[in-house]
Scaffold this motif. Structure first.
Motif, PDB file in Angstrom:
ATOM      1  N   ILE A  59       0.865  -1.174   0.059  1.00  0.00           N
ATOM      2  CA  ILE A  59       0.070   0.016  -0.070  1.00  0.00           C
ATOM      3  C   ILE A  59       0.778   1.394   0.217  1.00  0.00           C
ATOM      4  N   PRO A  60       0.517   2.117  -0.871  1.00  0.00           N
ATOM      5  CA  PRO A  60       1.561   3.420  -0.981  1.00  0.00           C
ATOM      6  C   PRO A  60       1.211   4.205   0.383  1.00  0.00           C
ATOM      7  N   PHE A  61       2.324   4.785   0.882  1.00  0.00           N
ATOM      8  CA  PHE A  61       2.090   5.829   1.848  1.00  0.00           C
ATOM      9  C   PHE A  61       1.300   6.917   1.267  1.00  0.00           C
ATOM     10  N   THR A  62       0.567   7.670   1.924  1.00  0.00           N
ATOM     11  CA  THR A  62      -0.329   8.641   1.292  1.00  0.00           C
ATOM     12  C   THR A  62       0.202  10.018   1.961  1.00  0.00           C
ATOM     13  N   THR A  63       0.648   9.904   3.111  1.00  0.00           N
ATOM     14  CA  THR A  63       0.865  11.211   3.894  1.00  0.00           C
ATOM     15  C   THR A  63       2.596  11.541   3.880  1.00  0.00           C
ATOM     16  N   PHE A  64       2.850  12.738   3.957  1.00  0.00           N
ATOM     17  CA  PHE A  64       4.308  13.067   4.491  1.00  0.00           C
ATOM     18  C   PHE A  64       4.181  14.091   5.712  1.00  0.00           C
ATOM     19  N   ASP A  65       4.928  14.190   6.772  1.00  0.00           N
ATOM     20  CA  ASP A  65       4.663  15.111   7.437  1.00  0.00           C
ATOM     21  C   ASP A  65       6.299  15.642   8.037  1.00  0.00           C
ATOM     22  N   LYS A  66       6.311  16.904   8.346  1.00  0.00           N
ATOM     23  CA  LYS A  66       7.932  17.456   8.507  1.00  0.00           C
ATOM     24  C   LYS A  66       8.250  16.812   9.879  1.00  0.00           C
ATOM     25  N   ASN A  67       7.251  16.146  10.752  1.00  0.00           N
ATOM     26  CA  ASN A  67       8.042  15.591  11.786  1.00  0.00           C
ATOM     27  C   ASN A  67       8.980  14.404  11.550  1.00  0.00           C
ATOM     28  N   ILE A 257      17.421  -1.581   3.234  1.00  0.00           N
ATOM     29  CA  ILE A 257      18.122  -0.554   2.543  1.00  0.00           C
ATOM     30  C   ILE A 257      17.171   0.455   1.901  1.00  0.00           C
ATOM     31  N   PRO A 258      16.412   0.092   1.076  1.00  0.00           N
ATOM     32  CA  PRO A 258      15.304   0.893   0.326  1.00  0.00           C
ATOM     33  C   PRO A 258      14.158   1.227   1.489  1.00  0.00           C
ATOM     34  N   ALA A 259      13.837   0.237   2.207  1.00  0.00           N
ATOM     35  CA  ALA A 259      12.852   0.462   3.160  1.00  0.00           C
ATOM     36  C   ALA A 259      13.153   1.489   4.431  1.00  0.00           C
ATOM     37  N   LEU A 260      14.346   1.531   4.655  1.00  0.00           N
ATOM     38  CA  LEU A 260      14.758   2.125   6.033  1.00  0.00           C
ATOM     39  C   LEU A 260      15.789   3.378   5.802  1.00  0.00           C
ATOM     40  N   PHE A 261      16.393   3.132   4.435  1.00  0.00           N
ATOM     41  CA  PHE A 261      17.679   4.500   4.331  1.00  0.00           C
ATOM     42  C   PHE A 261      17.062   5.644   3.622  1.00  0.00           C
ATOM     43  N   SER A 262      15.433   5.333   2.674  1.00  0.00           N
ATOM     44  CA  SER A 262      15.076   6.384   1.850  1.00  0.00           C
ATOM     45  C   SER A 262      14.951   7.642   2.626  1.00  0.00           C
ATOM     46  N   ASN A 263      15.015   8.906   1.968  1.00  0.00           N
ATOM     47  CA  ASN A 263      14.504   9.921   2.558  1.00  0.00           C
ATOM     48  C   ASN A 263      13.013  10.191   1.837  1.00  0.00           C
ATOM     49  N   HIS A 264      12.275  10.840   2.739  1.00  0.00           N
ATOM     50  CA  HIS A 264      10.757  11.081   2.454  1.00  0.00           C
ATOM     51  C   HIS A 264      10.346  12.335   2.239  1.00  0.00           C
ATOM     52  N   SER A 265       9.770  12.661   1.553  1.00  0.00           N
ATOM     53  CA  SER A 265       9.161  14.219   1.214  1.00  0.00           C
ATOM     54  C   SER A 265       7.743  14.205   0.620  1.00  0.00           C
ATOM     55  N   THR A 266       7.130  15.428   0.380  1.00  0.00           N
ATOM     56  CA  THR A 266       5.901  15.612  -0.330  1.00  0.00           C
ATOM     57  C   THR A 266       6.054  14.947  -1.535  1.00  0.00           C
ATOM     58  N   GLN A 267       7.089  15.196  -2.271  1.00  0.00           N
ATOM     59  CA  GLN A 267       7.397  14.824  -3.658  1.00  0.00           C
ATOM     60  C   GLN A 267       7.478  13.289  -3.686  1.00  0.00           C
ATOM     61  N   TYR A 268       8.217  12.823  -2.828  1.00  0.00           N
ATOM     62  CA  TYR A 268       8.256  11.497  -3.071  1.00  0.00           C
ATOM     63  C   TYR A 268       7.855  10.647  -1.359  1.00  0.00           C
ATOM     64  N   PRO A 269       6.616  10.609  -0.961  1.00  0.00           N
ATOM     65  CA  PRO A 269       5.959  10.020   0.202  1.00  0.00           C
ATOM     66  C   PRO A 269       6.556   8.569   0.445  1.00  0.00           C
TER      67      PRO A 269
END
Ligand code: HEM
Ligand SMILES: *[C@@H]1O[C@H](CO)[C@@H](O)[C@H](O)[C@H]1NC(C)=O
Ligand SMILES: *[C@@H]1O[C@H](CO)[C@@H](O)[C@H](O)[C@H]1NC(C)=O
Length: 438
Positions: A59-67, A257-269
Protein backbone atom coordinates in the motif's frame (compact mmCIF):
# COMPACT_ATOMS: atom_id res chain seq x y z
CA UNK A 1 11.41 -1.49 -19.34
CA UNK A 2 8.28 0.54 -18.76
CA UNK A 3 6.24 -2.50 -19.66
CA UNK A 4 8.11 -4.68 -17.15
CA UNK A 5 7.43 -2.19 -14.43
CA UNK A 6 3.72 -2.20 -15.18
CA UNK A 7 3.48 -5.99 -14.94
CA UNK A 8 5.38 -5.90 -11.65
CA UNK A 9 2.97 -3.27 -10.35
CA UNK A 10 0.03 -5.39 -11.46
CA UNK A 11 1.33 -8.47 -9.64
CA UNK A 12 1.86 -6.38 -6.56
CA UNK A 13 -1.69 -5.04 -6.63
CA UNK A 14 -3.03 -8.58 -6.98
CA UNK A 15 -0.96 -9.78 -4.04
CA UNK A 16 -2.10 -6.84 -1.93
CA UNK A 17 -5.74 -7.46 -2.73
CA UNK A 18 -5.44 -11.08 -1.70
CA UNK A 19 -4.55 -9.97 1.81
CA UNK A 20 -7.22 -7.30 1.84
CA UNK A 21 -4.92 -4.74 3.42
CA UNK A 22 -7.10 -1.78 2.52
CA UNK A 23 -9.81 -3.02 4.84
CA UNK A 24 -7.28 -3.69 7.58
CA UNK A 25 -5.70 -0.30 7.15
CA UNK A 26 -9.00 1.52 7.00
CA UNK A 27 -9.94 -0.07 10.32
CA UNK A 28 -6.74 1.13 11.94
CA UNK A 29 -6.94 4.58 10.43
CA UNK A 30 -10.44 5.73 9.37
CA UNK A 31 -9.12 8.71 7.40
CA UNK A 32 -7.05 6.33 5.29
CA UNK A 33 -9.86 5.19 3.03
CA UNK A 34 -10.84 8.75 2.25
CA UNK A 35 -7.25 9.69 1.45
CA UNK A 36 -6.82 6.51 -0.54
CA UNK A 37 -9.86 7.27 -2.67
CA UNK A 38 -8.70 10.83 -3.26
CA UNK A 39 -5.32 9.47 -4.30
CA UNK A 40 -6.95 7.17 -6.84
CA UNK A 41 -8.10 10.26 -8.72
CA UNK A 42 -4.56 11.59 -9.08
CA UNK A 43 -2.68 11.13 -12.31
CA UNK A 44 -2.01 7.67 -13.73
CA UNK A 45 1.73 8.23 -13.68
CA UNK A 46 1.84 9.10 -10.04
CA UNK A 47 -0.31 6.11 -9.15
CA UNK A 48 1.97 3.75 -11.08
CA UNK A 49 4.99 5.21 -9.33
CA UNK A 50 3.44 4.79 -5.90
CA UNK A 51 2.52 1.17 -6.47
CA UNK A 52 6.16 0.34 -7.08
CA UNK A 53 7.38 1.69 -3.79
CA UNK A 54 5.08 1.18 -0.94
CA UNK A 55 4.40 0.32 2.65
CA UNK A 56 3.20 -2.90 4.22
CA UNK A 57 1.04 -4.99 1.94
CA UNK A 58 2.10 -2.97 -1.07
CA UNK A 59 0.00 0.00 0.00
CA UNK A 60 1.42 3.37 -0.91
CA UNK A 61 2.11 5.84 1.88
CA UNK A 62 -0.27 8.72 1.40
CA UNK A 63 1.07 11.29 3.80
CA UNK A 64 4.24 13.17 4.48
CA UNK A 65 4.80 15.16 7.65
CA UNK A 66 7.74 17.38 8.52
CA UNK A 67 8.00 15.53 11.86
CA UNK A 68 9.70 12.75 9.94
CA UNK A 69 12.87 14.85 10.06
CA UNK A 70 15.54 13.15 12.16
CA UNK A 71 17.52 15.35 14.54
CA UNK A 72 21.26 15.20 13.92
CA UNK A 73 22.19 18.15 16.14
CA UNK A 74 23.16 18.60 19.81
CA UNK A 75 23.11 15.24 21.63
CA UNK A 76 22.49 13.64 18.26
CA UNK A 77 25.31 15.30 16.37
CA UNK A 78 27.48 12.85 14.44
CA UNK A 79 30.75 11.90 16.16
CA UNK A 80 33.33 9.39 15.00
CA UNK A 81 33.53 6.35 17.31
CA UNK A 82 36.27 6.51 19.94
CA UNK A 83 38.98 3.83 20.23
CA UNK A 84 36.92 1.69 22.61
CA UNK A 85 33.58 2.16 20.89
CA UNK A 86 32.27 -0.93 19.11
CA UNK A 87 30.98 -0.87 15.53
CA UNK A 88 30.09 -3.81 13.32
CA UNK A 89 28.36 -5.30 10.28
CA UNK A 90 25.12 -3.29 10.47
CA UNK A 91 25.31 0.22 9.01
CA UNK A 92 21.87 1.14 10.36
CA UNK A 93 22.97 0.40 13.92
CA UNK A 94 26.45 1.92 13.52
CA UNK A 95 24.80 5.18 12.44
CA UNK A 96 22.50 5.13 15.48
CA UNK A 97 25.54 4.84 17.77
CA UNK A 98 27.41 7.60 15.91
CA UNK A 99 24.46 9.93 16.52
CA UNK A 100 23.87 9.00 20.15
CA UNK A 101 20.55 7.28 19.50
CA UNK A 102 22.31 4.17 20.81
CA UNK A 103 24.98 4.46 23.50
CA UNK A 104 28.08 5.61 21.62
CA UNK A 105 29.95 2.66 23.15
CA UNK A 106 28.02 0.34 20.82
CA UNK A 107 26.68 -1.70 23.74
CA UNK A 108 22.90 -1.53 23.49
CA UNK A 109 20.25 -2.20 26.15
CA UNK A 110 17.64 -4.65 24.85
CA UNK A 111 14.72 -2.22 24.88
CA UNK A 112 16.74 0.62 23.27
CA UNK A 113 17.53 -1.76 20.39
CA UNK A 114 13.82 -1.78 19.59
CA UNK A 115 12.79 1.79 20.47
CA UNK A 116 15.63 3.61 18.70
CA UNK A 117 15.27 1.59 15.47
CA UNK A 118 11.56 2.40 15.61
CA UNK A 119 11.85 6.12 16.30
CA UNK A 120 14.73 6.86 13.92
CA UNK A 121 13.98 4.48 11.02
CA UNK A 122 10.36 3.38 11.37
CA UNK A 123 11.23 -0.27 11.92
CA UNK A 124 8.15 -1.71 13.66
CA UNK A 125 8.51 -2.85 17.28
CA UNK A 126 7.24 -6.30 16.30
CA UNK A 127 10.34 -6.55 14.09
CA UNK A 128 12.98 -4.67 16.11
CA UNK A 129 12.15 -6.23 19.46
CA UNK A 130 12.60 -9.84 18.30
CA UNK A 131 15.86 -8.80 16.60
CA UNK A 132 17.06 -7.20 19.82
CA UNK A 133 15.97 -10.14 22.00
CA UNK A 134 17.76 -12.55 19.67
CA UNK A 135 20.93 -10.44 19.86
CA UNK A 136 20.75 -10.40 23.65
CA UNK A 137 20.38 -14.16 23.83
CA UNK A 138 22.78 -15.43 21.18
CA UNK A 139 25.62 -12.93 21.34
CA UNK A 140 24.81 -10.51 24.16
CA UNK A 141 24.57 -10.44 27.92
CA UNK A 142 21.43 -12.14 29.12
CA UNK A 143 21.91 -11.02 32.72
CA UNK A 144 22.46 -7.33 31.98
CA UNK A 145 20.12 -7.45 28.94
CA UNK A 146 22.57 -5.75 26.57
CA UNK A 147 24.34 -6.67 23.32
CA UNK A 148 27.15 -5.30 21.19
CA UNK A 149 26.63 -3.98 17.64
CA UNK A 150 30.30 -4.87 16.96
CA UNK A 151 32.91 -7.10 18.62
CA UNK A 152 33.15 -8.50 22.11
CA UNK A 153 31.57 -6.50 24.91
CA UNK A 154 33.86 -5.42 27.76
CA UNK A 155 34.28 -7.61 30.84
CA UNK A 156 31.02 -6.37 32.38
CA UNK A 157 29.39 -9.38 30.70
CA UNK A 158 27.87 -11.46 33.45
CA UNK A 159 26.07 -14.00 31.32
CA UNK A 160 27.16 -17.62 31.71
CA UNK A 161 26.14 -18.38 28.12
CA UNK A 162 28.90 -19.58 25.82
CA UNK A 163 29.66 -16.97 23.18
CA UNK A 164 27.92 -14.36 25.30
CA UNK A 165 29.06 -10.86 24.63
CA UNK A 166 30.69 -11.77 21.30
CA UNK A 167 28.50 -9.18 19.61
CA UNK A 168 27.10 -9.09 16.08
CA UNK A 169 30.64 -9.25 14.64
CA UNK A 170 31.19 -12.59 16.38
CA UNK A 171 27.84 -14.11 15.52
CA UNK A 172 28.57 -15.80 12.20
CA UNK A 173 25.86 -18.30 11.20
CA UNK A 174 23.84 -17.37 14.26
CA UNK A 175 23.06 -13.79 13.26
CA UNK A 176 25.61 -12.65 10.74
CA UNK A 177 25.49 -14.46 7.40
CA UNK A 178 27.23 -15.03 4.09
CA UNK A 179 25.91 -13.27 0.97
CA UNK A 180 25.37 -9.89 2.64
CA UNK A 181 24.69 -6.77 0.58
CA UNK A 182 28.08 -5.20 1.36
CA UNK A 183 30.02 -7.29 3.87
CA UNK A 184 32.26 -10.19 2.81
CA UNK A 185 31.78 -13.88 3.57
CA UNK A 186 33.41 -15.27 6.72
CA UNK A 187 35.55 -17.82 4.88
CA UNK A 188 36.68 -15.47 2.12
CA UNK A 189 37.85 -12.72 4.48
CA UNK A 190 39.28 -14.76 7.36
CA UNK A 191 36.36 -14.07 9.62
CA UNK A 192 36.15 -10.32 9.02
CA UNK A 193 32.42 -10.01 8.49
CA UNK A 194 32.19 -6.44 9.73
CA UNK A 195 34.09 -4.52 7.07
CA UNK A 196 32.31 -3.25 4.00
CA UNK A 197 33.76 -4.63 0.74
CA UNK A 198 33.93 -1.68 -1.62
CA UNK A 199 33.68 -3.97 -4.66
CA UNK A 200 30.29 -5.21 -3.46
CA UNK A 201 29.13 -1.70 -2.63
CA UNK A 202 30.23 -0.50 -6.06
CA UNK A 203 28.20 -3.27 -7.72
CA UNK A 204 25.13 -1.80 -6.03
CA UNK A 205 26.16 1.80 -6.59
CA UNK A 206 26.67 1.28 -10.33
CA UNK A 207 23.16 -0.10 -10.80
CA UNK A 208 21.95 3.52 -10.96
CA UNK A 209 24.93 4.83 -12.91
CA UNK A 210 23.31 6.79 -15.71
CA UNK A 211 19.86 7.30 -14.27
CA UNK A 212 18.42 10.81 -14.39
CA UNK A 213 16.91 10.29 -10.92
CA UNK A 214 18.96 7.57 -9.19
CA UNK A 215 16.84 5.67 -6.70
CA UNK A 216 17.99 2.52 -4.90
CA UNK A 217 14.50 1.10 -4.51
CA UNK A 218 13.42 -2.50 -3.92
CA UNK A 219 13.65 -3.42 -7.61
CA UNK A 220 17.29 -2.30 -7.62
CA UNK A 221 18.08 -4.13 -4.39
CA UNK A 222 16.57 -7.31 -5.81
CA UNK A 223 18.97 -7.04 -8.75
CA UNK A 224 21.76 -6.59 -6.23
CA UNK A 225 20.47 -9.58 -4.25
CA UNK A 226 20.95 -11.71 -7.36
CA UNK A 227 24.52 -10.45 -7.64
CA UNK A 228 25.40 -10.98 -3.96
CA UNK A 229 23.89 -14.46 -3.80
CA UNK A 230 25.57 -15.61 -7.02
CA UNK A 231 28.84 -14.01 -5.93
CA UNK A 232 28.94 -16.12 -2.75
CA UNK A 233 27.85 -19.24 -4.62
CA UNK A 234 30.50 -18.74 -7.31
CA UNK A 235 33.45 -17.74 -5.13
CA UNK A 236 33.00 -19.29 -1.68
CA UNK A 237 33.27 -23.10 -1.45
CA UNK A 238 32.09 -22.80 2.18
CA UNK A 239 29.10 -20.60 1.40
CA UNK A 240 26.33 -21.40 3.91
CA UNK A 241 22.84 -20.00 4.16
CA UNK A 242 21.08 -20.53 7.52
CA UNK A 243 17.37 -20.78 8.40
CA UNK A 244 17.45 -17.45 10.28
CA UNK A 245 20.77 -15.65 9.61
CA UNK A 246 20.50 -16.36 5.88
CA UNK A 247 16.84 -16.54 4.91
CA UNK A 248 15.68 -13.81 7.29
CA UNK A 249 18.64 -11.59 8.23
CA UNK A 250 20.74 -11.51 5.05
CA UNK A 251 17.65 -10.94 2.90
CA UNK A 252 16.31 -8.29 5.28
CA UNK A 253 19.73 -6.61 5.10
CA UNK A 254 18.93 -6.06 1.40
CA UNK A 255 15.31 -4.91 1.78
CA UNK A 256 16.16 -2.63 4.74
CA UNK A 257 18.24 -0.47 2.41
CA UNK A 258 15.31 0.99 0.42
CA UNK A 259 12.77 0.47 3.22
CA UNK A 260 14.71 2.27 5.95
CA UNK A 261 17.43 4.46 4.38
CA UNK A 262 15.19 6.27 1.86
CA UNK A 263 14.49 9.98 2.33
CA UNK A 264 10.83 10.99 2.40
CA UNK A 265 9.19 14.18 1.21
CA UNK A 266 5.92 15.57 -0.16
CA UNK A 267 7.25 14.85 -3.62
CA UNK A 268 8.34 11.31 -2.70
CA UNK A 269 6.10 10.20 0.21
CA UNK A 270 7.23 6.61 -0.48
CA UNK A 271 10.85 7.60 -0.26
CA UNK A 272 13.77 8.16 -2.56
CA UNK A 273 17.22 6.74 -1.87
CA UNK A 274 19.73 8.74 -3.87
CA UNK A 275 23.49 8.27 -4.21
CA UNK A 276 24.46 10.80 -1.55
CA UNK A 277 22.25 9.28 1.14
CA UNK A 278 23.26 5.72 0.24
CA UNK A 279 26.97 6.62 0.55
CA UNK A 280 26.40 8.46 3.82
CA UNK A 281 24.77 5.45 5.50
CA UNK A 282 27.50 3.14 4.21
CA UNK A 283 30.45 5.35 5.26
CA UNK A 284 31.53 5.80 1.65
CA UNK A 285 33.04 8.92 0.10
CA UNK A 286 33.62 9.48 -3.59
CA UNK A 287 36.62 11.24 -5.10
CA UNK A 288 36.31 13.54 -8.11
CA UNK A 289 37.43 10.69 -10.39
CA UNK A 290 34.66 8.44 -9.04
CA UNK A 291 36.87 6.32 -6.76
CA UNK A 292 34.92 5.11 -3.73
CA UNK A 293 36.55 4.91 -0.28
CA UNK A 294 35.20 3.32 2.86
CA UNK A 295 35.97 4.61 6.32
CA UNK A 296 34.96 1.99 8.93
CA UNK A 297 32.69 3.38 11.62
CA UNK A 298 31.84 6.58 9.72
CA UNK A 299 28.22 5.67 8.96
CA UNK A 300 26.17 8.83 9.12
CA UNK A 301 22.53 9.94 8.99
CA UNK A 302 22.49 12.78 6.43
CA UNK A 303 21.38 16.29 7.35
CA UNK A 304 17.77 16.97 6.37
CA UNK A 305 16.92 13.28 6.26
CA UNK A 306 13.27 12.26 6.73
CA UNK A 307 12.43 8.69 7.75
CA UNK A 308 9.32 6.76 6.73
CA UNK A 309 6.16 7.72 8.66
CA UNK A 310 5.37 5.99 11.95
CA UNK A 311 2.11 4.20 12.78
CA UNK A 312 0.95 0.65 12.33
CA UNK A 313 0.33 0.91 8.60
CA UNK A 314 3.56 2.69 7.71
CA UNK A 315 6.25 1.03 9.79
CA UNK A 316 8.29 -1.80 8.36
CA UNK A 317 6.96 -5.01 9.91
CA UNK A 318 7.75 -8.70 9.42
CA UNK A 319 4.64 -8.71 7.18
CA UNK A 320 6.15 -5.96 5.00
CA UNK A 321 9.36 -7.93 4.79
CA UNK A 322 7.41 -11.08 3.89
CA UNK A 323 5.90 -9.20 0.92
CA UNK A 324 9.34 -8.08 -0.20
CA UNK A 325 10.65 -11.62 0.16
CA UNK A 326 8.06 -12.89 -2.32
CA UNK A 327 9.54 -10.49 -4.85
CA UNK A 328 13.08 -11.61 -4.05
CA UNK A 329 12.02 -15.25 -4.49
CA UNK A 330 10.65 -14.47 -7.95
CA UNK A 331 14.11 -13.41 -9.09
CA UNK A 332 16.49 -15.33 -6.78
CA UNK A 333 14.59 -18.43 -5.61
CA UNK A 334 17.63 -19.98 -3.90
CA UNK A 335 17.96 -16.94 -1.64
CA UNK A 336 14.66 -17.92 -0.09
CA UNK A 337 15.83 -21.38 0.89
CA UNK A 338 18.24 -23.00 3.34
CA UNK A 339 21.41 -24.58 1.98
CA UNK A 340 24.98 -24.06 0.97
CA UNK A 341 27.93 -25.04 -1.16
CA UNK A 342 29.28 -28.50 -0.41
CA UNK A 343 33.00 -27.68 -0.42
CA UNK A 344 33.36 -26.56 -4.03
CA UNK A 345 32.22 -23.32 -5.59
CA UNK A 346 28.95 -23.52 -7.48
CA UNK A 347 27.66 -26.56 -5.64
CA UNK A 348 24.73 -24.92 -3.85
CA UNK A 349 22.40 -27.56 -2.49
CA UNK A 350 19.13 -26.75 -0.80
CA UNK A 351 17.74 -28.49 2.26
CA UNK A 352 14.03 -29.17 2.69
CA UNK A 353 12.89 -26.92 5.48
CA UNK A 354 10.48 -29.68 6.50
CA UNK A 355 13.45 -31.82 7.62
CA UNK A 356 14.77 -29.00 9.79
CA UNK A 357 11.47 -27.96 11.36
CA UNK A 358 10.01 -31.41 11.97
CA UNK A 359 7.49 -30.80 9.21
CA UNK A 360 6.15 -27.53 10.67
CA UNK A 361 7.36 -25.41 7.72
CA UNK A 362 8.37 -26.21 4.17
CA UNK A 363 10.59 -24.27 1.81
CA UNK A 364 7.59 -23.06 -0.22
CA UNK A 365 6.07 -21.54 2.96
CA UNK A 366 8.86 -18.95 2.95
CA UNK A 367 7.20 -17.26 -0.01
CA UNK A 368 3.76 -17.29 1.54
CA UNK A 369 3.58 -14.01 3.50
CA UNK A 370 1.23 -15.27 6.20
CA UNK A 371 3.30 -18.39 6.77
CA UNK A 372 6.57 -16.50 6.58
CA UNK A 373 5.51 -14.19 9.42
CA UNK A 374 4.72 -17.30 11.49
CA UNK A 375 8.09 -18.76 10.55
CA UNK A 376 9.95 -15.57 11.49
CA UNK A 377 8.84 -15.79 15.12
CA UNK A 378 8.77 -19.58 15.40
CA UNK A 379 12.30 -20.03 14.06
CA UNK A 380 13.53 -17.53 16.66
CA UNK A 381 11.75 -19.46 19.39
CA UNK A 382 13.27 -22.71 18.12
CA UNK A 383 16.81 -21.53 17.40
CA UNK A 384 17.64 -19.80 20.65
CA UNK A 385 17.06 -22.94 22.77
CA UNK A 386 18.98 -24.90 20.12
CA UNK A 387 22.01 -22.62 20.55
CA UNK A 388 21.72 -22.73 24.34
CA UNK A 389 20.85 -26.41 24.67
CA UNK A 390 24.31 -27.89 24.93
CA UNK A 391 25.43 -25.41 27.57
CA UNK A 392 25.47 -26.18 31.29
CA UNK A 393 23.55 -23.10 32.28
CA UNK A 394 21.65 -24.21 35.35
CA UNK A 395 19.15 -21.58 36.39
CA UNK A 396 20.44 -19.20 33.69
CA UNK A 397 18.82 -21.36 31.02
CA UNK A 398 15.44 -20.91 32.66
CA UNK A 399 15.80 -17.15 32.82
CA UNK A 400 17.04 -17.00 29.21
CA UNK A 401 14.05 -18.97 27.96
CA UNK A 402 11.79 -16.85 30.11
CA UNK A 403 13.14 -13.71 28.49
CA UNK A 404 12.71 -15.23 25.04
CA UNK A 405 9.09 -16.19 25.58
CA UNK A 406 8.01 -13.13 27.51
CA UNK A 407 9.23 -10.82 24.72
CA UNK A 408 8.29 -12.85 21.65
CA UNK A 409 5.09 -14.72 22.55
CA UNK A 410 2.94 -11.55 22.50
CA UNK A 411 3.63 -11.20 18.76
CA UNK A 412 2.86 -14.81 17.91
CA UNK A 413 -0.39 -15.71 16.20
CA UNK A 414 -1.64 -18.83 18.03
CA UNK A 415 -2.71 -20.25 14.66
CA UNK A 416 0.93 -20.52 13.58
CA UNK A 417 2.57 -23.94 13.40
CA UNK A 418 5.08 -24.41 16.24
CA UNK A 419 8.52 -25.90 15.62
CA UNK A 420 8.47 -28.58 18.29
CA UNK A 421 11.51 -30.51 17.03
CA UNK A 422 14.21 -28.34 15.55
CA UNK A 423 16.72 -30.61 13.81
CA UNK A 424 20.09 -28.95 13.31
CA UNK A 425 21.95 -31.93 11.83
CA UNK A 426 21.60 -30.53 8.29
CA UNK A 427 24.37 -28.04 9.03
CA UNK A 428 26.96 -30.80 9.35
CA UNK A 429 26.44 -31.68 5.68
CA UNK A 430 27.88 -28.32 4.73
CA UNK A 431 31.51 -27.47 5.52
CA UNK A 432 30.46 -23.84 5.98
CA UNK A 433 27.94 -24.87 8.62
CA UNK A 434 30.63 -25.42 11.19
CA UNK A 435 32.84 -22.38 10.70
CA UNK A 436 32.70 -19.41 12.98
CA UNK A 437 30.91 -21.27 15.77
CA UNK A 438 32.26 -20.99 19.29
C1 HEM B 1 17.89 -4.47 16.41
C2 HEM B 1 17.90 -4.29 15.11
C3 HEM B 1 18.94 -4.81 14.17
C4 HEM B 1 19.83 -5.85 14.31
C5 HEM B 1 20.03 -6.77 15.50
C6 HEM B 1 20.60 -5.90 13.08
C7 HEM B 1 21.61 -6.81 12.83
C8 HEM B 1 22.27 -6.94 11.63
C9 HEM B 1 23.20 -7.99 11.32
C10 HEM B 1 23.58 -9.14 12.23
C11 HEM B 1 23.64 -7.77 10.05
C12 HEM B 1 24.59 -8.65 9.25
C13 HEM B 1 23.76 -9.45 8.29
C14 HEM B 1 24.55 -10.21 7.27
O1 HEM B 1 25.61 -10.72 7.62
O2 HEM B 1 24.12 -10.27 6.13
C15 HEM B 1 23.00 -6.59 9.56
C16 HEM B 1 23.21 -6.06 8.30
C17 HEM B 1 22.57 -4.95 7.83
N1 HEM B 1 21.64 -4.19 8.49
FE1 HEM B 1 21.01 -4.47 10.39
N2 HEM B 1 20.19 -4.91 12.25
C18 HEM B 1 19.17 -4.23 12.85
C19 HEM B 1 18.49 -3.14 12.34
C20 HEM B 1 18.80 -2.52 11.15
C21 HEM B 1 18.21 -1.27 10.72
C22 HEM B 1 17.20 -0.47 11.51
C23 HEM B 1 18.75 -1.00 9.49
C24 HEM B 1 18.53 0.18 8.58
C25 HEM B 1 18.11 1.32 9.00
C26 HEM B 1 19.67 -2.06 9.16
C27 HEM B 1 20.38 -2.15 7.98
C28 HEM B 1 21.27 -3.16 7.68
C29 HEM B 1 21.96 -3.27 6.41
C30 HEM B 1 21.84 -2.33 5.22
C31 HEM B 1 22.79 -4.39 6.50
C32 HEM B 1 23.74 -4.93 5.42
C33 HEM B 1 25.13 -4.34 5.56
C34 HEM B 1 26.12 -4.82 4.53
O3 HEM B 1 26.10 -5.99 4.13
O4 HEM B 1 26.96 -4.01 4.12
N3 HEM B 1 19.66 -2.97 10.20
N4 HEM B 1 22.18 -6.08 10.54
C1 LIG C 1 15.04 14.85 1.58
O1 LIG C 1 14.03 15.44 0.79
C2 LIG C 1 13.81 16.82 1.05
C3 LIG C 1 12.66 17.27 0.17
O2 LIG C 1 12.96 17.03 -1.16
C4 LIG C 1 15.07 17.61 0.79
O3 LIG C 1 14.87 18.95 1.13
C5 LIG C 1 16.20 17.05 1.64
O4 LIG C 1 17.42 17.69 1.33
C6 LIG C 1 16.35 15.55 1.34
N1 LIG C 1 17.35 15.01 2.23
C7 LIG C 1 18.37 14.28 1.80
C8 LIG C 1 19.28 13.75 2.83
O5 LIG C 1 18.56 14.07 0.62
C1 LIG D 1 17.29 -34.74 11.05
O1 LIG D 1 17.63 -34.37 9.73
C2 LIG D 1 18.45 -35.31 9.06
C3 LIG D 1 18.78 -34.74 7.69
O2 LIG D 1 19.51 -33.55 7.81
C4 LIG D 1 17.74 -36.64 8.93
O3 LIG D 1 18.58 -37.57 8.33
C5 LIG D 1 17.33 -37.13 10.33
O4 LIG D 1 16.56 -38.26 10.19
C6 LIG D 1 16.52 -36.05 11.04
N1 LIG D 1 16.25 -36.47 12.41
C7 LIG D 1 15.05 -36.45 12.92
C8 LIG D 1 14.92 -36.88 14.35
O5 LIG D 1 14.07 -36.09 12.29
Amino acid sequence: MKFLYSSAALLLVTAAQALCPYAERALQDPSFLKRHLEKQESSQDEAANEKRQSGPGGIPFTTFDKNQLIDVTGDHAWKAPGPNDLRGPCPGLNALANHGYFPRSGVVPLTVGATATNQVYGLAINFGLPLSVYATLVDGDVVGDTWSIGGKQPQTVTSPILGAGDGLSGSHNKYESDASPGRGDYYLFNGDVSSLRVKKFKALYDLQKNKPVPNYNLDVLIQHRKYTFDDSKNTNPYFFFEPFAGVAVANAAHTFIPALFSNHSTQYPNGLLDKQTLKSFFAITEAADGTLSYKPGYERIPNNWYRRPLGAVNEYTPASFAQDLVKIAAVVPEAVSVGGNTGKVNSFTGVDLGDITGGAYHTTDLRNPTKFVCYFYQITLALVPDFLRSEALGSALGSALNLLHSKIDPFVDPKCAKIANYNDTFASKFPGGAIGQP
